[in-house]
Write a protein that holds these residues in place. Structure first.
Motif, PDB file in Angstrom:
ATOM      1  N   VAL A  68      -4.376 -10.488  -7.371  1.00 22.02           N
ATOM      2  CA  VAL A  68      -5.561 -10.564  -6.529  1.00 22.02           C
ATOM      3  C   VAL A  68      -5.567  -9.299  -5.682  1.00 22.02           C
ATOM      4  CG1 VAL A  68      -6.690 -11.822  -4.665  1.00 22.02           C
ATOM      5  CG2 VAL A  68      -5.532 -13.081  -6.472  1.00 22.02           C
ATOM      6  N   ALA A  69      -6.713  -8.631  -5.623  1.00 18.92           N
ATOM      7  CA  ALA A  69      -6.817  -7.357  -4.912  1.00 18.92           C
ATOM      8  C   ALA A  69      -7.302  -7.542  -3.485  1.00 18.92           C
ATOM      9  CB  ALA A  69      -7.775  -6.433  -5.654  1.00 18.92           C
ATOM     10  N   TYR A  70      -6.450  -7.152  -2.527  1.00 17.16           N
ATOM     11  CA  TYR A  70      -6.932  -7.042  -1.157  1.00 17.16           C
ATOM     12  C   TYR A  70      -7.291  -5.587  -0.904  1.00 17.16           C
ATOM     13  CZ  TYR A  70      -2.338  -5.335   0.530  1.00 17.16           C
ATOM     14  OH  TYR A  70      -1.196  -4.618   0.743  1.00 17.16           O
ATOM     15  N   SER A  71      -8.077  -5.355   0.107  1.00 17.88           N
ATOM     16  CA  SER A  71      -8.599  -4.015   0.416  1.00 17.88           C
ATOM     17  C   SER A  71      -9.270  -3.375  -0.798  1.00 17.88           C
ATOM     18  CB  SER A  71      -7.497  -3.103   0.968  1.00 17.88           C
ATOM     19  OG  SER A  71      -6.972  -3.601   2.162  1.00 17.88           O
ATOM     20  N   PRO A  72     -10.097  -4.139  -1.533  1.00 16.49           N
ATOM     21  CA  PRO A  72     -10.701  -3.576  -2.744  1.00 16.49           C
ATOM     22  C   PRO A  72     -11.742  -2.497  -2.470  1.00 16.49           C
ATOM     23  CG  PRO A  72     -11.681  -5.695  -2.275  1.00 16.49           C
ATOM     24  CD  PRO A  72     -10.547  -5.508  -1.285  1.00 16.49           C
ATOM     25  N   LEU A  73     -12.133  -2.347  -1.201  1.00 16.85           N
ATOM     26  CA  LEU A  73     -13.071  -1.270  -0.852  1.00 16.85           C
ATOM     27  C   LEU A  73     -12.322  -0.030  -0.361  1.00 16.85           C
ATOM     28  CD1 LEU A  73     -15.860  -3.401   0.823  1.00 16.85           C
ATOM     29  CD2 LEU A  73     -15.842  -2.415  -1.468  1.00 16.85           C
ATOM     30  N   GLY A  74     -10.979  -0.095  -0.375  1.00 20.33           N
ATOM     31  CA  GLY A  74     -10.180   1.095  -0.153  1.00 20.33           C
ATOM     32  C   GLY A  74      -9.480   1.268   1.172  1.00 20.33           C
ATOM     33  N   THR A  75      -9.852   0.518   2.201  1.00 22.89           N
ATOM     34  CA  THR A  75      -9.211   0.719   3.499  1.00 22.89           C
ATOM     35  C   THR A  75      -8.263  -0.428   3.801  1.00 22.89           C
ATOM     36  OG1 THR A  75     -11.109   1.926   4.351  1.00 22.89           O
ATOM     37  CG2 THR A  75      -9.583   1.053   5.975  1.00 22.89           C
ATOM     38  N   CYS A  76      -6.977  -0.145   3.763  1.00 27.14           N
ATOM     39  CA  CYS A  76      -6.006  -1.170   4.139  1.00 27.14           C
ATOM     40  C   CYS A  76      -5.916  -1.207   5.669  1.00 27.14           C
ATOM     41  CB  CYS A  76      -4.648  -0.898   3.511  1.00 27.14           C
ATOM     42  SG  CYS A  76      -3.770   0.528   4.157  1.00 27.14           S
ATOM     43  N   TRP A  77      -5.497  -2.329   6.208  1.00 26.20           N
ATOM     44  CA  TRP A  77      -5.472  -2.487   7.668  1.00 26.20           C
ATOM     45  C   TRP A  77      -4.499  -1.510   8.324  1.00 26.20           C
ATOM     46  CZ3 TRP A  77      -1.478  -3.980  10.886  1.00 26.20           C
ATOM     47  CH2 TRP A  77      -0.333  -4.463  10.277  1.00 26.20           C
ATOM     48  N   LEU A  78      -3.420  -1.166   7.655  1.00 25.28           N
ATOM     49  CA  LEU A  78      -2.476  -0.206   8.240  1.00 25.28           C
ATOM     50  C   LEU A  78      -3.146   1.141   8.473  1.00 25.28           C
ATOM     51  CD1 LEU A  78       0.847  -0.827   6.308  1.00 25.28           C
ATOM     52  CD2 LEU A  78       0.507  -1.018   8.770  1.00 25.28           C
ATOM     53  N   ALA A  79      -3.871   1.620   7.475  1.00 30.12           N
ATOM     54  CA  ALA A  79      -4.541   2.915   7.605  1.00 30.12           C
ATOM     55  C   ALA A  79      -5.660   2.856   8.632  1.00 30.12           C
ATOM     56  CB  ALA A  79      -5.086   3.352   6.256  1.00 30.12           C
ATOM     57  N   PRO A  83      -3.138   4.747  11.512  1.00 30.78           N
ATOM     58  CA  PRO A  83      -3.211   5.829  10.526  1.00 30.78           C
ATOM     59  C   PRO A  83      -2.037   6.806  10.582  1.00 30.78           C
ATOM     60  CG  PRO A  83      -4.819   6.149  12.279  1.00 30.78           C
ATOM     61  CD  PRO A  83      -4.237   4.784  12.474  1.00 30.78           C
ATOM     62  N   ASP A  84      -1.367   6.900  11.708  1.00 31.55           N
ATOM     63  CA  ASP A  84      -0.234   7.813  11.811  1.00 31.55           C
ATOM     64  C   ASP A  84       1.013   7.291  11.087  1.00 31.55           C
ATOM     65  OD1 ASP A  84      -0.368   5.826  13.852  1.00 31.55           O
ATOM     66  OD2 ASP A  84       1.223   6.847  14.962  1.00 31.55           O
ATOM     67  N   LEU A  85       0.992   6.032  10.664  1.00 36.60           N
ATOM     68  CA  LEU A  85       2.149   5.455   9.991  1.00 36.60           C
ATOM     69  C   LEU A  85       2.050   5.484   8.466  1.00 36.60           C
ATOM     70  CD1 LEU A  85       2.831   2.374  12.291  1.00 36.60           C
ATOM     71  CD2 LEU A  85       4.038   4.556  12.236  1.00 36.60           C
ATOM     72  N   VAL A  86       0.904   5.913   7.949  1.00 34.04           N
ATOM     73  CA  VAL A  86       0.737   5.982   6.495  1.00 34.04           C
ATOM     74  C   VAL A  86       0.353   7.407   6.100  1.00 34.04           C
ATOM     75  CG1 VAL A  86       0.141   3.551   6.226  1.00 34.04           C
ATOM     76  CG2 VAL A  86      -1.668   5.192   6.637  1.00 34.04           C
ATOM     77  N   PRO A  87       0.922   7.913   5.013  1.00 35.68           N
ATOM     78  CA  PRO A  87       0.615   9.291   4.622  1.00 35.68           C
ATOM     79  C   PRO A  87      -0.777   9.473   4.032  1.00 35.68           C
ATOM     80  CG  PRO A  87       2.131   8.288   3.056  1.00 35.68           C
ATOM     81  CD  PRO A  87       1.949   7.306   4.174  1.00 35.68           C
ATOM     82  N   GLU A 168       5.181   1.473  -1.205  1.00 34.46           N
ATOM     83  CA  GLU A 168       4.802   2.340  -0.090  1.00 34.46           C
ATOM     84  C   GLU A 168       4.259   1.531   1.079  1.00 34.46           C
ATOM     85  OE1 GLU A 168       4.005   2.677  -3.255  1.00 34.46           O
ATOM     86  OE2 GLU A 168       4.903   4.579  -3.853  1.00 34.46           O
ATOM     87  N   SER A 169       3.532   0.456   0.780  1.00 35.81           N
ATOM     88  CA  SER A 169       3.001  -0.416   1.820  1.00 35.81           C
ATOM     89  C   SER A 169       4.132  -1.113   2.568  1.00 35.81           C
ATOM     90  CB  SER A 169       2.055  -1.451   1.210  1.00 35.81           C
ATOM     91  OG  SER A 169       1.552  -2.317   2.202  1.00 35.81           O
ATOM     92  N   ILE A 170       5.148  -1.558   1.835  1.00 38.52           N
ATOM     93  CA  ILE A 170       6.306  -2.195   2.480  1.00 38.52           C
ATOM     94  C   ILE A 170       6.977  -1.202   3.418  1.00 38.52           C
ATOM     95  CG2 ILE A 170       8.624  -3.124   2.065  1.00 38.52           C
ATOM     96  CD1 ILE A 170       7.446  -4.398  -0.515  1.00 38.52           C
ATOM     97  N   GLU A 171       7.159   0.026   2.966  1.00 40.74           N
ATOM     98  CA  GLU A 171       7.767   1.060   3.817  1.00 40.74           C
ATOM     99  C   GLU A 171       6.929   1.303   5.068  1.00 40.74           C
ATOM    100  OE1 GLU A 171       8.492   4.581   1.489  1.00 40.74           O
ATOM    101  OE2 GLU A 171       9.645   3.464  -0.004  1.00 40.74           O
ATOM    102  N   ALA A 172       5.610   1.348   4.926  1.00 39.78           N
ATOM    103  CA  ALA A 172       4.728   1.558   6.071  1.00 39.78           C
ATOM    104  C   ALA A 172       4.805   0.375   7.040  1.00 39.78           C
ATOM    105  CB  ALA A 172       3.289   1.779   5.605  1.00 39.78           C
ATOM    106  N   HIS A 173       4.880  -0.836   6.504  1.00 39.97           N
ATOM    107  CA  HIS A 173       5.028  -2.011   7.370  1.00 39.97           C
ATOM    108  C   HIS A 173       6.337  -1.938   8.160  1.00 39.97           C
ATOM    109  CE1 HIS A 173       1.745  -3.864   5.061  1.00 39.97           C
ATOM    110  NE2 HIS A 173       1.636  -4.696   6.072  1.00 39.97           N
ATOM    111  N   LEU A 174       7.383  -1.513   7.511  1.00 46.83           N
ATOM    112  CA  LEU A 174       8.672  -1.392   8.209  1.00 46.83           C
ATOM    113  C   LEU A 174       8.601  -0.333   9.312  1.00 46.83           C
ATOM    114  CD1 LEU A 174      11.137  -1.713   5.194  1.00 46.83           C
ATOM    115  CD2 LEU A 174      10.637  -3.427   6.963  1.00 46.83           C
TER     116      LEU A 174
END
Length: 187
Positions: A68-79, A83-87, A168-174
């Motif tokens: 199941v796809a979350y953020s299917p429009l491209g913007t994840c909540w982390l970004a 935004p400084d925590l994700v490349p 990569e998302s797991i790393e950003a969450h950490l």
């Protein structure tokens, strides 16, 4: 292990029919399947033209786990919020020139083109919107008239950012949890 066993007990009691996981890498999924009495039915992962996790989706399918796809429009909540925590930064797929061109060719909105891309890849999508008009617009991605041809699918897949994905998302969450800007408030 104990948490999954408790969830399996709910299935055995008839309280729930299916179990799912979120952001499981292939390694985590294989570890879970190895000891699970009840295999997860779904793995909820980020997926869009900006985050095409083709190998993970194929591996899940081979194991009988739907994605199941979350953020299917491209913007994840982390970004969006950190935004400084994700490349990869914030992604506005509906403003992307390629997305807009494909949408114009098909005669749909950019959001419909992006959602249709993921649907044609075999995933269910869960776009978020509080606006009834956008919910109705998003449903237009299901129409036969919104179908994308192979060339259009390839152009949208070329948007993929290899810096994104479940690991990569797991790393950003950490990084977020470890940052001083993170304040967890239990609900």
């Amino acid at each position: 292990f104990e948490s999954w066993r408790a969830l399996e007990a709910l299935v055995e009691e008839g309280a729930v029919r299916h179990l799912g996981v979120s952001n499981f890498t292939l390694e985590l999924l294989e570890e879970l399947i190895a000891f699970a009495r009840v295999k997860p039915a779904i793995n909820e992962v980020e997926y869009s033209p900006a985050c095409c996790q083709v190998d993970l989706v194929a591996a899940c399918a081979a194991r009988g786990v739907a994605c199941v796809a979350y953020s299917p429009l491209g913007t994840c909540w982390l970004a969006k919020y950190f935004p400084d925590l994700v490349p990869w930064g914030r992604t506005e797929l509906c403003l992307d020139e390629t997305v807009r061109a494909v949408a114009a060719e098909v005669g749909v909105t950019p959001a419909q083109a992006v959602l249709r891309f993921t649907l044609q890849r075999g995933l269910s999508v869960i776009p978020k919107s509080l606006k009834p008009g956008r919910v109705a617009e998003n449903a237009g991605a299901l129409a036969d008239a919104a179908a994308l041809n192979d060339e259009q699918m390839a152009r949208l897949e070329a948007i993929n950012d290899p810096r994104r994905g479940t690991a990569e998302s797991i790393e950003a969450h950490l990084r977020l949890i470890a940052s001083s800007s993170y304040k967890w408030v239990p609900t």
